[in-house]
Design a protein around this motif. Structure first.
Motif, PDB file in Angstrom:
ATOM      1  N   MET A   1       0.811  -1.213   0.212  1.00 16.08           N
ATOM      2  CA  MET A   1       0.059   0.221   0.150  1.00 16.08           C
ATOM      3  C   MET A   1       0.328   1.793  -0.098  1.00 16.08           C
ATOM      4  N   THR A   2      -0.094   2.292  -0.533  1.00 12.02           N
ATOM      5  CA  THR A   2       1.209   3.885   0.071  1.00 12.02           C
ATOM      6  C   THR A   2       0.020   3.553   0.856  1.00 12.02           C
ATOM      7  N   GLY A   3       0.854   4.878   1.580  1.00  6.15           N
ATOM      8  CA  GLY A   3      -0.133   5.807   3.511  1.00  6.15           C
ATOM      9  C   GLY A   3       0.498   5.182   4.395  1.00  6.15           C
ATOM     10  N   GLU A   4      -0.260   5.288   5.298  1.00  7.02           N
ATOM     11  CA  GLU A   4       0.133   4.916   6.746  1.00  7.02           C
ATOM     12  C   GLU A   4       0.835   4.157   6.619  1.00  7.02           C
ATOM     13  N   SER A   5       0.362   2.972   6.504  1.00  6.03           N
ATOM     14  CA  SER A   5       0.560   1.570   6.819  1.00  6.03           C
ATOM     15  C   SER A   5       1.369   0.747   4.950  1.00  6.03           C
ATOM     16  N   ASP A   6       1.981   0.124   5.447  1.00  2.54           N
ATOM     17  CA  ASP A   6       3.107  -0.699   3.979  1.00  2.54           C
ATOM     18  C   ASP A   6       2.403  -1.851   3.426  1.00  2.54           C
ATOM     19  N   TYR A   7       1.368  -2.313   4.243  1.00  2.00           N
ATOM     20  CA  TYR A   7       0.541  -3.470   3.511  1.00  2.00           C
ATOM     21  C   TYR A   7      -0.917  -3.584   4.155  1.00  2.00           C
ATOM     22  N   LEU A   8      -1.704  -4.267   3.196  1.00  2.00           N
ATOM     23  CA  LEU A   8      -3.517  -4.287   4.011  1.00  2.00           C
ATOM     24  C   LEU A   8      -3.691  -5.597   3.943  1.00  2.00           C
ATOM     25  N   LEU A   9      -3.807  -6.850   4.754  1.00  2.00           N
ATOM     26  CA  LEU A   9      -4.035  -7.733   5.047  1.00  2.00           C
ATOM     27  C   LEU A   9      -5.542  -8.234   4.810  1.00  2.00           C
ATOM     28  N   ARG A  10      -6.306  -9.051   4.143  1.00  2.00           N
ATOM     29  CA  ARG A  10      -7.462  -9.942   4.614  1.00  2.00           C
ATOM     30  C   ARG A  10      -7.319 -11.320   5.389  1.00  2.00           C
ATOM     31  N   VAL A  11      -7.358 -11.260   6.074  1.00  2.00           N
ATOM     32  CA  VAL A  11      -7.751 -12.863   7.260  1.00  2.00           C
ATOM     33  C   VAL A  11      -8.787 -13.377   7.204  1.00  2.00           C
ATOM     34  N   VAL A  12      -8.841 -14.502   6.977  1.00  2.00           N
ATOM     35  CA  VAL A  12     -10.122 -14.948   7.684  1.00  2.00           C
ATOM     36  C   VAL A  12      -9.526 -16.172   8.212  1.00  2.00           C
ATOM     37  N   VAL A  13     -10.566 -16.236   9.274  1.00  2.00           N
ATOM     38  CA  VAL A  13      -9.993 -17.383  10.582  1.00  2.00           C
ATOM     39  C   VAL A  13     -11.887 -17.498  11.314  1.00  2.00           C
ATOM     40  N   PRO A  14     -12.128 -19.442  11.699  1.00  2.00           N
ATOM     41  CA  PRO A  14     -12.707 -19.020  12.686  1.00  2.00           C
ATOM     42  C   PRO A  14     -13.481 -18.491  13.734  1.00  2.00           C
ATOM     43  N   ASP A  15     -12.419 -18.074  14.463  1.00  2.00           N
ATOM     44  CA  ASP A  15     -13.203 -17.070  15.792  1.00  2.00           C
ATOM     45  C   ASP A  15     -11.971 -16.223  16.228  1.00  2.00           C
ATOM     46  N   LEU A  16     -12.059 -15.241  17.189  1.00  2.00           N
ATOM     47  CA  LEU A  16     -11.259 -14.905  17.623  1.00  2.00           C
ATOM     48  C   LEU A  16      -9.404 -14.946  18.038  1.00  2.00           C
ATOM     49  N   ALA A  17      -9.497 -15.916  18.715  1.00  2.00           N
ATOM     50  CA  ALA A  17      -8.823 -17.009  19.613  1.00  2.00           C
ATOM     51  C   ALA A  17      -7.530 -17.294  18.566  1.00  2.00           C
ATOM     52  N   ALA A  18      -8.479 -17.696  17.238  1.00  2.00           N
ATOM     53  CA  ALA A  18      -7.630 -18.011  16.038  1.00  2.00           C
ATOM     54  C   ALA A  18      -7.066 -17.235  15.438  1.00  2.00           C
ATOM     55  N   TYR A  19      -7.838 -16.136  14.858  1.00  2.00           N
ATOM     56  CA  TYR A  19      -7.239 -14.368  15.136  1.00  2.00           C
ATOM     57  C   TYR A  19      -5.329 -14.325  16.161  1.00  2.00           C
ATOM     58  N   GLU A  20      -6.015 -14.352  17.306  1.00  2.00           N
ATOM     59  CA  GLU A  20      -4.383 -13.996  18.431  1.00  2.00           C
ATOM     60  C   GLU A  20      -3.951 -15.207  17.625  1.00  2.00           C
ATOM     61  N   ALA A  21      -3.898 -16.771  17.321  1.00  2.00           N
ATOM     62  CA  ALA A  21      -3.002 -17.446  17.315  1.00  2.00           C
ATOM     63  C   ALA A  21      -2.018 -17.247  15.599  1.00  2.00           C
ATOM     64  N   PHE A  22      -3.198 -17.056  15.185  1.00  2.00           N
ATOM     65  CA  PHE A  22      -2.258 -16.518  13.746  1.00  2.00           C
ATOM     66  C   PHE A  22      -1.525 -15.297  13.938  1.00  2.00           C
ATOM     67  N   LEU A  23      -1.894 -14.182  15.104  1.00  4.28           N
ATOM     68  CA  LEU A  23      -1.266 -12.943  15.567  1.00  4.28           C
ATOM     69  C   LEU A  23      -0.126 -13.460  16.187  1.00  4.28           C
ATOM     70  N   LYS A  24       0.061 -14.089  17.851  1.00  6.49           N
ATOM     71  CA  LYS A  24       0.897 -14.390  18.492  1.00  6.49           C
ATOM     72  C   LYS A  24       1.844 -15.209  17.165  1.00  6.49           C
ATOM     73  N   ASP A  25       1.936 -16.370  17.143  1.00  2.90           N
ATOM     74  CA  ASP A  25       2.563 -17.204  16.430  1.00  2.90           C
ATOM     75  C   ASP A  25       3.524 -17.313  15.163  1.00  2.90           C
ATOM     76  N   HIS A  26       2.407 -16.171  14.052  1.00  4.50           N
ATOM     77  CA  HIS A  26       2.830 -16.408  12.659  1.00  4.50           C
ATOM     78  C   HIS A  26       3.775 -14.254  13.233  1.00  4.50           C
ATOM     79  N   LEU A  27       2.743 -13.798  12.668  1.00  4.48           N
ATOM     80  CA  LEU A  27       2.857 -13.085  11.755  1.00  4.48           C
ATOM     81  C   LEU A  27       3.650 -11.420  13.331  1.00  4.48           C
ATOM     82  N   THR A  28       3.476 -11.837  14.704  1.00  3.13           N
ATOM     83  CA  THR A  28       4.332 -10.567  14.551  1.00  3.13           C
ATOM     84  C   THR A  28       5.893 -11.110  15.090  1.00  3.13           C
TER      85      THR A  28
END
Length: 160
Positions: free
Chosen positions: A103-130
């Motif tokens: 992207m241009t602007g404030e952030s470098d990338y925009l992602l769309r992530v699909v997961v079953p629930d908030l816990a799955a997103y938290e795991a994706f965030l902690k275990d992978h993206l960060t």
């Protein structure tokens, strides 16, 4: 390969296969007003020219327990080629990431992530993206409702 000049028949073909990727060549030919052989040749030409990149089947996310859509803005510490490539390779390995844009602007990338629930997103965030080297900040926005979703691209601007 140079982009082919598309005529009215080509546009009819493209509209039809965007609406229904599983349409048979016989049905497609009848729909666009050609006999099957010339229709098949046109489709092949459109595929060879990469106008038609691939055909897919769309699934209902709720039916397969993937009803949470998260839009994630990611900023990197440095926007150098090595870090960009490293981030993009890491994202390509994650099946939860269904779209990713530089992207241009404030952030470098925009992602769309699909997961079953908030816990799955938290795991994706902690275990992978960060854990991707060079990630400086992550901002997540959860979609409350999908108002519109299309996979078919508009073709009206190509009228002959």
């Amino acid at each position: 390969m140079a982009r082919p000049k598309l005529d009215a028949i080509d546009l009819k073909i493209l509209k039809a296969i965007q609406d229904r990727a599983d349409i048979s060549n016989t049905e497609l030919a009848a729909l666009v007003g050609l006999s099957p052989s010339p229709c098949l040749r046109r489709v092949k030409m459109l595929e060879d020219a990469r106008v038609i990149q691939r055909r897919v089947t769309l699934l209902d996310p709720a039916a397969i327990d993937l009803s949470v859509n998260v839009f994630v803005n990611v900023s990197l510490e440095k926007q150098v080629e090595e870090r960009l490539q490293e981030f993009e390779q890491a994202v390509r390995r994650r099946p939860e990431v269904v779209e990713c844009y530089l992207m241009t602007g404030e952030s470098d990338y925009l992602l769309r992530v699909v997961v079953p629930d908030l816990a799955a997103y938290e795991a994706f965030l902690k275990d992978h993206l960060t854990r991707v080297p060079g990630v400086a900040s992550i901002k997540s926005s959860f979609a409350l409702k999908q108002v519109q979703y299309r996979t078919a691209l508009p073709l009206d601007h190509l009228k002959t």
